[in-house]
Design a protein around this motif. Structure first.
Motif, mmCIF file in Angstrom:
data_model
loop_
_atom_site.group_PDB
_atom_site.id
_atom_site.type_symbol
_atom_site.label_atom_id
_atom_site.label_comp_id
_atom_site.label_asym_id
_atom_site.label_seq_id
_atom_site.Cartn_x
_atom_site.Cartn_y
_atom_site.Cartn_z
ATOM 1 N N PRO A 61 16.893 63.663 101.048
ATOM 2 C CA PRO A 61 16.959 63.479 99.602
ATOM 3 C C PRO A 61 17.723 64.608 98.923
ATOM 4 O O PRO A 61 17.708 65.747 99.372
ATOM 5 C CB PRO A 61 15.490 63.481 99.177
ATOM 6 C CG PRO A 61 14.726 64.031 100.311
ATOM 7 C CD PRO A 61 15.545 63.854 101.541
ATOM 8 N N TYR B 261 21.424 65.822 91.277
ATOM 9 C CA TYR B 261 21.344 64.774 90.257
ATOM 10 C C TYR B 261 21.896 65.247 88.923
ATOM 11 O O TYR B 261 22.552 64.488 88.217
ATOM 12 C CB TYR B 261 19.911 64.261 90.117
ATOM 13 C CG TYR B 261 19.456 63.525 91.351
ATOM 14 C CD1 TYR B 261 19.951 62.256 91.637
ATOM 15 C CD2 TYR B 261 18.575 64.096 92.257
ATOM 16 C CE1 TYR B 261 19.571 61.582 92.779
ATOM 17 C CE2 TYR B 261 18.185 63.429 93.398
ATOM 18 C CZ TYR B 261 18.686 62.177 93.651
ATOM 19 O OH TYR B 261 18.323 61.504 94.796
ATOM 20 N N GLU C 192 23.602 56.546 97.010
ATOM 21 C CA GLU C 192 22.200 56.970 97.097
ATOM 22 C C GLU C 192 21.755 57.665 95.812
ATOM 23 O O GLU C 192 20.626 57.510 95.381
ATOM 24 C CB GLU C 192 22.001 57.905 98.289
ATOM 25 C CG GLU C 192 22.050 57.213 99.622
ATOM 26 C CD GLU C 192 20.887 56.247 99.816
ATOM 27 O OE1 GLU C 192 19.739 56.588 99.461
ATOM 28 O OE2 GLU C 192 21.131 55.151 100.322
ATOM 29 N N ASN D 288 18.820 56.241 92.352
ATOM 30 C CA ASN D 288 17.615 57.060 92.317
ATOM 31 C C ASN D 288 17.195 57.329 90.877
ATOM 32 O O ASN D 288 18.026 57.638 90.023
ATOM 33 C CB ASN D 288 17.874 58.378 93.054
ATOM 34 C CG ASN D 288 16.612 59.129 93.328
ATOM 35 O OD1 ASN D 288 15.911 59.544 92.415
ATOM 36 N ND2 ASN D 288 16.312 59.313 94.600
ATOM 37 N N ASP D 289 15.904 57.232 90.629
ATOM 38 C CA ASP D 289 15.369 57.455 89.282
ATOM 39 C C ASP D 289 15.611 58.873 88.768
ATOM 40 O O ASP D 289 15.650 59.101 87.557
ATOM 41 C CB ASP D 289 13.870 57.151 89.236
ATOM 42 C CG ASP D 289 13.576 55.667 89.366
ATOM 43 O OD1 ASP D 289 14.485 54.853 89.093
ATOM 44 O OD2 ASP D 289 12.444 55.320 89.741
#
Length: 94
Positions: A20, A26, A65, A69-70
């Protein structure tokens, strides 16, 4: 024995590399998306909402990916909240 240790180490490296992403990843992806959306909107024809089209162009720059993703949505909400709802809808339709 050395081959087994090397094999296990290589496998562990692959798992870590594919693991992750961090919050910073992010945030960086949100910066990229928000910057792209800002630039793309400058070229929108007057009176036309090109948000979905612009998202399609800008999302191409991101890793799949990360997009699904939130955590990216949270970063987008912090960096460019005006894009958040359209982005969520776009991802649902992917």
């Amino acid at each position: 024995m050395k081959k087994k240790i090397f094999g296990i180490a290589a496998l562990a490296l692959i798992v870590v590399a594919c693991g992750p992403s961090s919050k910073a990843d992010y945030d960086e992806a949100a910066d990229t998306l928000c910057g792209c959306m800002k630039e793309a909107s400058k070229e929108d024809p007057p009176g036309m909402d090109m948000t979905t089209t612009n998202l399609g162009v800008c999302v191409v720059e991101l890793d799949a990916e990360v997009v699904k993703n939130d955590m990216l949505i949270e970063s987008i909400e912090a960096k460019c909240p005006d894009v958040k709802d359209a982005f969520e809808e776009y991802v649902k339709n992917m």
